[in-house]
Design an enzyme around this catalytic site. Structure first.
Site, PDB file in Angstrom:
ATOM      1  N   ASP A 107       0.819  -1.221   0.000  1.00 27.06           N
ATOM      2  CA  ASP A 107       0.000   0.000   0.000  1.00 27.06           C
ATOM      3  C   ASP A 107       0.852   1.269   0.000  1.00 27.06           C
ATOM      4  O   ASP A 107       0.368   2.341  -0.357  1.00 27.06           O
ATOM      5  CB  ASP A 107      -0.897   0.065   1.248  1.00 27.06           C
ATOM      6  N   ASP A 195      -3.205   5.028  -2.705  1.00 29.01           N
ATOM      7  CA  ASP A 195      -2.493   3.902  -2.113  1.00 29.01           C
ATOM      8  C   ASP A 195      -1.765   3.181  -3.249  1.00 29.01           C
ATOM      9  O   ASP A 195      -2.335   2.992  -4.333  1.00 29.01           O
ATOM     10  CB  ASP A 195      -3.477   2.904  -1.470  1.00 29.01           C
ATOM     11  N   HIS A 244      -7.956  -1.010  -3.403  1.00 24.26           N
ATOM     12  CA  HIS A 244      -6.821  -1.790  -3.918  1.00 24.26           C
ATOM     13  C   HIS A 244      -7.236  -2.730  -5.039  1.00 24.26           C
ATOM     14  O   HIS A 244      -8.246  -3.423  -4.958  1.00 24.26           O
ATOM     15  CB  HIS A 244      -6.123  -2.568  -2.794  1.00 24.26           C
ATOM     16  N   CYS A 350      -0.190  -8.201  -1.163  1.00 21.26           N
ATOM     17  CA  CYS A 350      -0.193  -7.049  -0.246  1.00 21.26           C
ATOM     18  C   CYS A 350       1.022  -7.045   0.684  1.00 21.26           C
ATOM     19  O   CYS A 350       1.607  -5.999   0.941  1.00 21.26           O
ATOM     20  CB  CYS A 350      -1.408  -7.089   0.673  1.00 21.26           C
TER      21      CYS A 350
HETATM   22  O1  DAV Z   1     -11.200  -7.557  -1.359  1.00 21.14           O
HETATM   23  O2  DAV Z   1     -11.050  -6.666   0.589  1.00 21.14           O
HETATM   24  C1  DAV Z   1      -8.310  -6.224  -0.259  1.00 21.14           C
HETATM   25  C2  DAV Z   1      -7.088  -5.624  -0.866  1.00 21.14           C
HETATM   26  C3  DAV Z   1      -6.015  -5.504   0.128  1.00 21.14           C
HETATM   27  N1  DAV Z   1      -4.829  -4.885  -0.444  1.00 21.14           N
HETATM   28  C4  DAV Z   1     -10.684  -6.769  -0.583  1.00 21.14           C
HETATM   29  C5  DAV Z   1      -9.522  -5.952  -1.057  1.00 21.14           C
END
Ligand code: DAV
Length: 366
Positions: A107, A195, A244, A350
């Site tokens: 992020d 992000d 994201h 992530c």
């Molecule tokens: O589907 O909750 C999470 C992405 C985390 N970088 C989701 C997205």
């Protein structure tokens, strides 16, 4: 002196990577940007403070599983230096009762070629998170004469950066989807906010998700900062909490992307992929009905994989359907037990940030 930093996409052979740490992680107090991301029925509503130590230790154990897999394959792994995240912070423009964590690095750090840029996050609690990576940045700077160490313009994050009363407990899922479809998000456009995990790098093209964590002004900023690249705004109307891109639209190798079946890329935005013979495949169903306890993310972390090279991918060990699909798509799958790290901010993609992948900046959409 050697070249240490180089990465243009998410699939070229990975040689060096940063893996986050869970130490001192905090569930941050509510603030204008975050209340939006905690679903109304989440057990985390109204809760904040240091995360329980046993969960921190278990999360770190999961990250060690990942480190071992990477190191066994010859990938160099770097780790951030955690701060005491439960400290209160302040700037001339805001005060916040604590910070959050140094998970997930994806992020915060965006690697484009020989440049690593710290992002312009919209959460106040993440304002100083970049400091955990500064010792590594200094090391790369000392050892790699071509490394460009960059900080994106810092947002002020005053009250003007957010829509007030945007968040309302009574809002239905349908209403959320209408907002996503209308590109009506909690952030305003007074300054660029983004992000790094909203940015999908594909050589000459950057696909950036417009959602709760990245605004339109950020897209304009990117296009001016990188005039030689093409910046594409993408959005996924089926997602009630769009943050994201890496549990939504994930490239496995040139020509192949898996797309979350609940968050399909709209027809007009698919054109560029179709015109260049890219295949967009619906991702397999997650193996779980619920995320783990105290987790912000959805079950779709199932598709948040780490590609080691165009034939090899690390997938979470319990995500059997996703593994099976990757196998059918011709990938060698390495399972990694990481689920108990999900509450700290995400899955395999992530939890990492690229430092070095072999390969150059190519044009995949000529
Ligand atoms: O589907 O909750 C999470 C992405 C985390 N970088 C989701 C997205």
């Amino acid at each position: 002196m050697a070249k240490i930093v180089n990465s243009w996409n998410d699939w070229d052979p990975l040689k060096r990577v940063i893996v986050g740490r869970c130490d001192n992680s905090v569930i941050p107090p509510e603030e204008p940007a975050t209340s939006e991301k905690v679903p109304v029925d989440s057990e985390m509503r109204g809760m904040w403070g240091l995360r329980p130590l046993a969960t921190v230790e278990r999360g770190n154990e999961c990250l060690e599983n990942l480190v071992k897999i990477l190191e066994d394959r010859g990938v160099v792994v770097d780790r951030p230096t955690p701060l005491q995240w439960n400290q209160a912070i302040g700037t001339p423009d805001f005060r916040n009762d604590s910070m959050m964590t140094c998970m997930p690095p994806r992020d915060i750090l965006l690697t484009i070629g020989s440049e690593i840029m710290a992002s312009a996050n919209s959460f106040r609690c993440r304002y100083f998170e970049y400091l955990a990576y500064w010792p590594l940045m200094k090391q790369y700077f000392d050892e790699d004469p071509e490394f460009k160490w960059t900080q994106a313009p810092r947002p002020r994050l005053t009250d003007a950066s957010y829509k007030h009363n945007y968040y309302d407990e009574k809002i239905s899922l349908e209403e959320r989807l209408v907002r996503t479809a209308n590109k009506d998000f909690v952030t305003t456009e007074v300054e660029p906010m983004w992000d790094a995990a909203d940015v999908m790098r594909m050589g000459k093209d950057l696909f950036i998700q417009h959602g709760l964590t990245t605004n339109r002004t950020a897209m304009d900023w990117f296009q001016r900062y990188y005039p030689e690249y093409r910046v594409h705004a993408v959005n996924f109307p089926g997602d009630p909490y769009p943050i994201h891109i890496d549990a939504t639209f994930v490239p496995l190798r040139p020509g192949l992307i898996i797309n979350n079946p609940h968050r399909k890329l709209p027809e007009e935005q698919r054109a560029i992929f179709e015109a260049n013979d890219w295949q967009i495949v619906e991702a397999a169903q997650p193996a779980h009905d619920e995320p783990p306890a105290l987790c912000y993310s959805s079950v779709w972390l199932s598709m948040n994989c780490l590609v080691l090279d165009p034939k090899t991918v690390i997938v979470e060990a319990s995500e059997v359907y996703q593994q099976e699909q990757m196998d059918k798509l011709g990938m060698n799958v390495i399972p990694c037990d990481l689920r108990d790290a999900y509450p700290f901010g995400g899955g395999l993609h992530c939890s990492t940030a690229d430092v070095y992948r072999e390969g150059d900046c190519l044009d995949y959409f000529p």
